[in-house]
Scaffold this motif. Structure first.
Motif, mmCIF file in Angstrom:
data_model
loop_
_atom_site.group_PDB
_atom_site.id
_atom_site.type_symbol
_atom_site.label_atom_id
_atom_site.label_comp_id
_atom_site.label_asym_id
_atom_site.label_seq_id
_atom_site.Cartn_x
_atom_site.Cartn_y
_atom_site.Cartn_z
ATOM 1 N N VAL A 46 0.762 -1.311 0.026
ATOM 2 C CA VAL A 46 0.118 0.071 0.207
ATOM 3 C C VAL A 46 0.887 1.275 0.083
ATOM 4 O O VAL A 46 0.463 2.127 -0.550
ATOM 5 C CB VAL A 46 -0.801 -0.019 1.224
ATOM 6 C CG1 VAL A 46 -1.679 1.336 1.136
ATOM 7 C CG2 VAL A 46 -1.882 -1.116 1.323
ATOM 8 N N SER A 53 -5.031 5.694 -2.657
ATOM 9 C CA SER A 53 -3.636 5.876 -3.080
ATOM 10 C C SER A 53 -2.985 5.874 -1.923
ATOM 11 O O SER A 53 -1.521 5.633 -2.005
ATOM 12 C CB SER A 53 -3.407 7.327 -3.796
ATOM 13 O OG SER A 53 -3.754 8.360 -2.794
ATOM 14 N N GLY A 54 -3.266 5.544 -0.580
ATOM 15 C CA GLY A 54 -2.233 5.334 0.376
ATOM 16 C C GLY A 54 -2.238 6.537 1.331
ATOM 17 O O GLY A 54 -1.415 6.504 2.393
ATOM 18 N N LYS A 55 -3.055 7.530 1.287
ATOM 19 C CA LYS A 55 -2.805 8.723 2.052
ATOM 20 C C LYS A 55 -3.210 8.681 3.571
ATOM 21 O O LYS A 55 -2.323 8.860 4.357
ATOM 22 C CB LYS A 55 -3.956 9.930 1.450
ATOM 23 C CG LYS A 55 -3.784 10.240 0.003
ATOM 24 C CD LYS A 55 -4.705 11.357 -0.293
ATOM 25 C CE LYS A 55 -6.185 10.704 -0.187
ATOM 26 N NZ LYS A 55 -6.596 9.884 -1.284
ATOM 27 N N SER A 56 -4.591 7.883 3.793
ATOM 28 C CA SER A 56 -4.718 7.647 4.969
ATOM 29 C C SER A 56 -4.102 6.688 5.809
ATOM 30 O O SER A 56 -3.620 6.956 7.009
ATOM 31 C CB SER A 56 -6.332 7.022 5.108
ATOM 32 O OG SER A 56 -7.095 8.077 4.695
ATOM 33 N N THR A 57 -3.424 5.748 5.052
ATOM 34 C CA THR A 57 -2.711 4.741 5.418
ATOM 35 C C THR A 57 -1.277 5.420 6.072
ATOM 36 O O THR A 57 -0.798 5.001 7.211
ATOM 37 C CB THR A 57 -2.262 3.586 4.372
ATOM 38 O OG1 THR A 57 -3.615 3.155 4.068
ATOM 39 C CG2 THR A 57 -1.423 2.482 5.006
HETATM 40 P P1 ADP Z 1 -6.818 6.752 0.428
HETATM 41 O O1 ADP Z 1 -6.583 7.303 1.983
HETATM 42 O O2 ADP Z 1 -5.533 7.333 -0.248
HETATM 43 O O3 ADP Z 1 -8.176 6.700 0.140
HETATM 44 P P2 ADP Z 1 -5.982 4.344 2.178
HETATM 45 O O4 ADP Z 1 -4.679 4.601 2.584
HETATM 46 O O5 ADP Z 1 -7.269 4.270 2.815
HETATM 47 O O6 ADP Z 1 -5.966 5.482 0.703
HETATM 48 O O7 ADP Z 1 -5.909 2.961 1.277
HETATM 49 C C1 ADP Z 1 -4.803 2.340 0.432
HETATM 50 C C2 ADP Z 1 -4.961 0.932 -0.014
HETATM 51 O O8 ADP Z 1 -4.913 0.240 1.317
HETATM 52 C C3 ADP Z 1 -6.325 0.838 -0.724
HETATM 53 O O9 ADP Z 1 -6.318 -0.108 -1.677
HETATM 54 C C4 ADP Z 1 -7.154 0.042 0.489
HETATM 55 O O10 ADP Z 1 -8.070 -0.846 -0.046
HETATM 56 C C5 ADP Z 1 -6.174 -0.655 1.359
HETATM 57 N N1 ADP Z 1 -6.202 -0.812 2.583
HETATM 58 C C6 ADP Z 1 -6.423 0.199 3.786
HETATM 59 N N2 ADP Z 1 -6.706 -0.275 4.630
HETATM 60 C C7 ADP Z 1 -6.616 -1.619 4.769
HETATM 61 C C8 ADP Z 1 -6.773 -2.659 5.625
HETATM 62 N N3 ADP Z 1 -6.881 -2.446 6.988
HETATM 63 N N4 ADP Z 1 -6.425 -3.815 5.275
HETATM 64 C C9 ADP Z 1 -6.317 -4.173 3.863
HETATM 65 N N5 ADP Z 1 -6.234 -3.350 3.024
HETATM 66 C C10 ADP Z 1 -6.409 -1.967 3.539
#
Ligand code: ADP
Length: 361
Positions: free
Chosen positions: A20, A42-46
């Motif tokens: 991610v 795109s991974g922003k929140s992650t």
């Molecule tokens: P954004 O904030 O840019 O919309 P996220 O950071 O939320 O993106 O997510 C990035 C990717 O990681 C996405 O493909 C999402 O489906 C995946 N993802 C996010 N959280 C989890 C999780 N807990 N388990 C598996 N995949 C996840």
């Protein structure tokens, strides 16, 4: 309070087999208002949650104020986060919501009162202290969430899509308020948004993410004027893209064989790259649209097209122009009485060489 830097060094994070975040390296300056911009997924929140301590990277280092805090749990990080949903407690008053973090940290009662009132003053909500969240508007709830976070005097403030729950007009007002608050406090602030206008209007610098890969980092005008690649050119603002092959034509000019359009004459200029495959990007507002029969200024790149549609936006008219098999966008400034090009009108689309950006194809 001393301002601190946040640094990501080669951060990688996978959920199972899905990568991610891929090798993200970022240096956020002390006191900076920094935006993480990118499409959904795109991974922003992650990345934001990783800085908060809710996610842990598989690779790389996360430094705050020069210290690797990867192993430090969220509550011990001195980082405040405002969630998209605000996450206010509905059964508690505004005052109790805001003071909660101080009470939890066993701050003395008098100081809890003083600091809570100061935080409520900061966001202009002192008179609402005894209300419950559901007796407040969306914008006011947002301010409670902010006050609740800044009251603990975090070194870093994280905001996850802070304005997305507000209607359009309020979003514009709140983004100014948010910026004013950040300037007053001077806290290093990182906010996540998928809205490029929001990022451009507020951020000192921003990072564009796509597919977990950092595409470009810089000041908003830098990214807009000099995008590093096709993704950034299209995501930050609107652009026109021509893909093709550049070759010498024996004169000062170059030949550009554009896919879907055919051969074009590209006037010589200092920033023309060496021959080869390339994408050319230019902004809709950098385009000069004229009647196909009018003589063409030789120093411009010209494309022959047909008007397909026009949208009158007030300050400008946005034309969709068919050029070969491509649809181009051309924004023309509107002055009272400017004649419009009719649908179907043959036109010439001109762009000055200084407005062309050459990007990897
Ligand atoms: P954004 O904030 O840019 O919309 P996220 O950071 O939320 O993106 O997510 C990035 C990717 O990681 C996405 O493909 C999402 O489906 C995946 N993802 C996010 N959280 C989890 C999780 N807990 N388990 C598996 N995949 C996840």
């Amino acid at each position: 309070m001393r301002k601190v830097a946040v640094e990501c060094r080669g951060i990688g994070l996978s959920y199972g087999r899905t990568e991610v975040l891929k090798d993200v390296s970022l240096h956020i300056e002390p006191g900076e208002f920094f935006a993480l911009l990118g499409p959904s997924g795109s991974g922003k929140s992650t990345l934001l949650r990783l800085i908060a301590g809710f996610n842990r990277q598989n690779r790389g280092e996360l430094l705050v104020d020069g210290r690797d805090i990867s192993g430090v749990p969220p509550h011990a990080r001195n980082i405040g986060m405002v969630f998209q949903s605000y996450a206010l407690w509905p059964h508690m008053t505004v005052f109790d919501n805001v003071s909660f973090g101080l009470v939890e940290r066993k701050v003395a009662r008098d100081e809890v009162r003083r600091r809570t009132e100061a935080a409520l003053d900061l966001v202009g909500l002192r008179e609402f202290a005894q209300r419950r969240p559901n007796q407040l508007s969306g914008g006011q709830q947002q301010r409670v969430a902010l006050a609740r976070t800044v009251v603990i005097e975090p070194q870093v403030l994280l905001l996850d899509e802070p304005l997305s729950n507000l209607d359009k007009n309020l979003r514009v007002t709140m983004r100014q308020e948010l910026l004013a608050l950040q300037r007053k406090l001077g806290i290093t602030t990182i906010f996540v948004t998928h809205d490029q206008e929001e990022a451009m209007t507020t951020a000192d610098r921003m990072a564009v993410l796509d597919g977990g890969i950092l595409q470009q980092v810089g000041a908003p005008a830098e990214l807009f004027d000099f995008p590093a690649n096709r993704f950034v050119a299209s995501f930050v603002g609107t652009t026109n893209l021509l893909d093709g092959v550049l070759s010498p034509d024996g004169t000062e000019a170059m030949r550009f064989d554009a896919e879907g359009v055919g051969p074009l004459r590209l006037p010589g200029s200092a920033n023309t790259p060496p021959p080869g495959r390339v994408s050319i990007s230019f902004r809709p507002h950098a385009v000069q649209l004229q009647d196909a029969a009018t003589s063409r200024e030789p120093s411009l790149l010209w494309l022959a097209g047909t008007v397909e549609a026009a949208e009158f936006l007030g300050e400008t008219t946005r034309y969709r122009v068919r050029v070969g098999t491509l649809a181009m966008t051309a924004d023309q400034p509107h002055f009272g009485g400017t004649p419009k090009f009719a649908d179907g009108a043959p036109v010439a689309v001109g762009v000055a060489p200084s407005q062309l950006r050459y990007l990897p194809c």
